[in-house]
Write a protein that holds these residues in place. Structure first.
Motif, PDB file in Angstrom:
ATOM      1  N   CYS A  13       0.829  -1.216   0.000  1.00 21.23           N
ATOM      2  CA  CYS A  13       0.000   0.000   0.000  1.00 21.23           C
ATOM      3  C   CYS A  13       0.856   1.255   0.000  1.00 21.23           C
ATOM      4  N   ILE A  14       1.938   1.200   0.779  1.00 26.55           N
ATOM      5  CA  ILE A  14       2.799   2.382   0.886  1.00 26.55           C
ATOM      6  C   ILE A  14       3.348   2.759  -0.490  1.00 26.55           C
ATOM      7  N   LYS A  15       3.592   1.751  -1.339  1.00 26.98           N
ATOM      8  CA  LYS A  15       4.117   2.015  -2.686  1.00 26.98           C
ATOM      9  C   LYS A  15       3.147   2.870  -3.493  1.00 26.98           C
ATOM     10  N   THR A  16       1.864   2.768  -3.186  1.00 30.05           N
ATOM     11  CA  THR A  16       0.884   3.549  -3.948  1.00 30.05           C
ATOM     12  C   THR A  16       0.864   5.020  -3.517  1.00 30.05           C
ATOM     13  N   VAL A  17       1.435   5.277  -2.350  1.00 25.10           N
ATOM     14  CA  VAL A  17       1.308   6.606  -1.750  1.00 25.10           C
ATOM     15  C   VAL A  17       2.368   7.576  -2.251  1.00 25.10           C
ATOM     16  N   GLN A  18       3.578   7.057  -2.529  1.00 28.48           N
ATOM     17  CA  GLN A  18       4.744   7.856  -2.926  1.00 28.48           C
ATOM     18  C   GLN A  18       4.978   8.997  -1.940  1.00 28.48           C
ATOM     19  N   ASP A  19       5.035  10.224  -2.384  1.00 30.60           N
ATOM     20  CA  ASP A  19       5.366  11.299  -1.440  1.00 30.60           C
ATOM     21  C   ASP A  19       4.145  12.033  -0.917  1.00 30.60           C
ATOM     22  N   LEU A  43       5.682   1.242  11.010  1.00 30.30           N
ATOM     23  CA  LEU A  43       5.816   0.689   9.655  1.00 30.30           C
ATOM     24  C   LEU A  43       5.520   1.728   8.581  1.00 30.30           C
ATOM     25  N   LEU A  44       4.863   2.803   8.983  1.00 27.99           N
ATOM     26  CA  LEU A  44       4.405   3.775   7.982  1.00 27.99           C
ATOM     27  C   LEU A  44       5.482   4.824   7.696  1.00 27.99           C
ATOM     28  N   PRO A  45       5.540   5.321   6.471  1.00 30.59           N
ATOM     29  CA  PRO A  45       6.512   6.379   6.165  1.00 30.59           C
ATOM     30  C   PRO A  45       6.102   7.694   6.836  1.00 30.59           C
ATOM     31  N   GLN A  46       7.055   8.603   6.947  1.00 31.33           N
ATOM     32  CA  GLN A  46       6.843   9.873   7.659  1.00 31.33           C
ATOM     33  C   GLN A  46       5.637  10.650   7.133  1.00 31.33           C
ATOM     34  N   GLN A  47       5.372  10.525   5.814  1.00 33.58           N
ATOM     35  CA  GLN A  47       4.288  11.371   5.275  1.00 33.58           C
ATOM     36  C   GLN A  47       2.905  10.827   5.598  1.00 33.58           C
ATOM     37  N   GLY A 222      -7.628  -1.916   6.978  1.00 35.13           N
ATOM     38  CA  GLY A 222      -8.353  -0.639   6.938  1.00 35.13           C
ATOM     39  C   GLY A 222      -7.458   0.502   6.470  1.00 35.13           C
ATOM     40  N   ILE A 223      -6.251   0.542   7.013  1.00 32.25           N
ATOM     41  CA  ILE A 223      -5.319   1.615   6.621  1.00 32.25           C
ATOM     42  C   ILE A 223      -4.967   1.489   5.134  1.00 32.25           C
ATOM     43  N   CYS A 224      -4.737   0.258   4.685  1.00 31.46           N
ATOM     44  CA  CYS A 224      -4.425   0.041   3.254  1.00 31.46           C
ATOM     45  C   CYS A 224      -5.560   0.556   2.365  1.00 31.46           C
ATOM     46  N   MET A 225      -6.794   0.182   2.734  1.00 34.08           N
ATOM     47  CA  MET A 225      -7.941   0.615   1.914  1.00 34.08           C
ATOM     48  C   MET A 225      -8.017   2.136   1.866  1.00 34.08           C
ATOM     49  N   LEU A 226      -7.771   2.767   3.000  1.00 37.47           N
ATOM     50  CA  LEU A 226      -7.837   4.229   3.030  1.00 37.47           C
ATOM     51  C   LEU A 226      -6.716   4.839   2.193  1.00 37.47           C
ATOM     52  N   MET A 227      -5.498   4.304   2.329  1.00 39.23           N
ATOM     53  CA  MET A 227      -4.360   4.894   1.608  1.00 39.23           C
ATOM     54  C   MET A 227      -4.556   4.803   0.095  1.00 39.23           C
ATOM     55  N   VAL A 228      -5.051   3.659  -0.353  1.00 40.98           N
ATOM     56  CA  VAL A 228      -5.246   3.462  -1.793  1.00 40.98           C
ATOM     57  C   VAL A 228      -6.288   4.449  -2.327  1.00 40.98           C
ATOM     58  N   ILE A 230      -7.139   7.375  -0.862  1.00 39.00           N
ATOM     59  CA  ILE A 230      -6.629   8.752  -0.731  1.00 39.00           C
ATOM     60  C   ILE A 230      -5.618   9.047  -1.852  1.00 39.00           C
ATOM     61  N   ALA A 231      -4.865   8.015  -2.234  1.00 42.39           N
ATOM     62  CA  ALA A 231      -3.877   8.190  -3.319  1.00 42.39           C
ATOM     63  C   ALA A 231      -4.546   8.235  -4.696  1.00 42.39           C
ATOM     64  N   GLY A 232      -5.876   8.071  -4.723  1.00 44.90           N
ATOM     65  CA  GLY A 232      -6.595   8.173  -5.999  1.00 44.90           C
ATOM     66  C   GLY A 232      -6.551   6.914  -6.837  1.00 44.90           C
ATOM     67  N   LYS A 233      -6.083   5.795  -6.242  1.00 44.16           N
ATOM     68  CA  LYS A 233      -5.994   4.541  -7.004  1.00 44.16           C
ATOM     69  C   LYS A 233      -7.314   3.774  -7.014  1.00 44.16           C
ATOM     70  N   ARG A 234      -8.211   4.114  -6.101  1.00 47.38           N
ATOM     71  CA  ARG A 234      -9.539   3.511  -6.041  1.00 47.38           C
ATOM     72  C   ARG A 234     -10.539   4.607  -5.738  1.00 47.38           C
ATOM     73  N   PRO A 235     -11.811   4.445  -6.135  1.00 47.63           N
ATOM     74  CA  PRO A 235     -12.801   5.469  -5.804  1.00 47.63           C
ATOM     75  C   PRO A 235     -13.010   5.575  -4.287  1.00 47.63           C
TER      76      PRO A 235
END
Ligand code: SF4
Length: 361
Positions: A13-19, A43-47, A222-228, A230-235
């Motif tokens: 999931c983090i890979k979908t977030v980038q910066d 486990l999560l990146p700083q951003q 849950g966090i993965c679903m939200l990140m994806v 928020i990153a615009g990869k899913r509606p």
């Protein structure tokens, strides 16, 4: 899911977030503790920030309520009954725990039902129950009120500070200072009120929201679903992934119990202020059991301790680590503010397990 599985899922999931900067609020104190205890923040990146919210009942109980509880406990022939965390919270003149040490009749209860036994055994005393909690505790308290009334326990009163979730979430999402991109909804409240109770978050505010359980795998999912999203990869969507416990409509028997005994009223939230229609009080039929009718509401005054950032933490604006008192003058043993008192308070959780993530240690 194994620990490795959870890590792999988060890494994907983090890979979908980038910066991209992402701010997710976990509204409920039980989620804050679960997330922190299992190390997900680390486990999560700083951003990606996980922010605590207003879902710890002890933390959001107004200081003036504590002051009034102290006053009640100091009254002649009164026994004050309260949950364990509550007695440690400071008002302007100390805590119920301080008064207990000095000899005041203050009894810690583990379940609301305990007050029925205490009142029955102490008919020469007035027993006042400091009834604090959210929709999760409210049905139990309502049932005890009904029983006390049926048993004509005329020496038992209820001093309530019961709160409901929807208005405070609305209040936070309407606050322009907040940049919350997603919410993990309180699973326990959803058990009672139903998943649909939280649909408004996405429907009205366009913010993705997930009802999820308290295991590490639930939270990671849950966090993965939200990140994806928020990153615009899913509606953007609302979802309930705690279906093993939470139905769309919730526990209708518990809701009926609340409706039978309690009315909605304005409520004072510590560090936030008065929010319209955010509290539950005894209704007309049971108002003779309302301690506020005898002792007053105590909602006239009350301040936060100097330097305490609990109000910003409860609003999702700051992390415990941004408070200068954290771990120095404020510790679970000697707490300055309410977020350090309860085992579900954000400061106590970060102190015990280490927060990690943005601004973490
Ligand atoms: Fe308040 Fe203590 Fe938390 Fe600071 S560390 S915000 S003083 S509870």
């Amino acid at each position: 899911m194994s620990e490795d599985g959870i890590i792999q899922r988060l890494v994907q999931c983090i890979k979908t977030v980038q910066d991209q900067s992402i701010r997710i609020m976990e509204v409920c104190g039980t989620h804050t503790r679960a997330i922190t205890k299992c190390g997900i923040r680390h486990l999560l990146p700083q951003q990606v920030e996980l922010l605590s919210g207003p879902g710890c009942p002890v933390c959001v109980t107004h200081g003036s309520y504590i002051d009034k509880a102290l006053e009640i406990a100091n009254s002649e022939d009164v026994i004050l009954a309260a949950f364990g965390d509550m007695i440690k919270v400071n008002g302007t003149k100390g805590s119920l725990s301080d008064m207990q040490i000095q000899g005041a009749r203050i009894i810690v209860v583990y379940s609301p039902e305990d007050v029925l036994t205490i009142a029955a055994k102490n008919r020469d005393k007035l027993v006042v129950f400091a009834a604090v909690g959210f929709e999760t505790t409210a049905p139990l308290i309502a049932a005890v009120v009904k029983t006390a009334n049926a048993q004509r326990l005329d020496n038992l009163l209820f001093y309530t500070a019961l709160k409901i979730m929807e208005p405070v979430i609305r209040f936070i999402l309407q606050d322009k200072r907040n940049k919350i991109n997603g919410l993990i909804c309180p699973g326990h409240v959803a058990v009672i009120k139903g998943a649909d109770y939280f649909r408004f978050i996405t429907a009205e505010f366009g913010v993705p929201a997930i009802v999820c359980g308290f295991e590490a795998a639930d939270i990671a999912a849950g966090i993965c679903m939200l990140m994806v999203q928020i990153a615009g990869k899913r509606p953007v969507e609302f979802a309930n992934i705690y279906r093993r416990c939470v139905s769309p409509q919730g526990n209708t028997a518990a809701q009926s119990m609340i409706n039978e005994v309690l009315d909605i009223a304005d409520g004072a939230w510590r560090g936030i202020g008065v929010i319209r229609n955010s509290a539950l009080i005894l209704n007309k039929k049971y108002e003779h059991l309302d301690a506020a009718k005898r002792f007053g509401t105590g909602m006239e005054q009350g301040t936060s301790p100097a330097g305490c950032l609990c109000s910003d933490i409860l609003m999702g604006l700051k992390s415990p680590y941004q408070c200068k008192l954290f771990g120095t003058t404020c510790t679970p043993e000697h707490s300055s503010g309410p977020c350090m008192v309860s085992s579900e308070g954000a400061c106590a959780v970060y102190y015990r397990y280490g927060g990690g993530g943005a601004g973490g240690q």
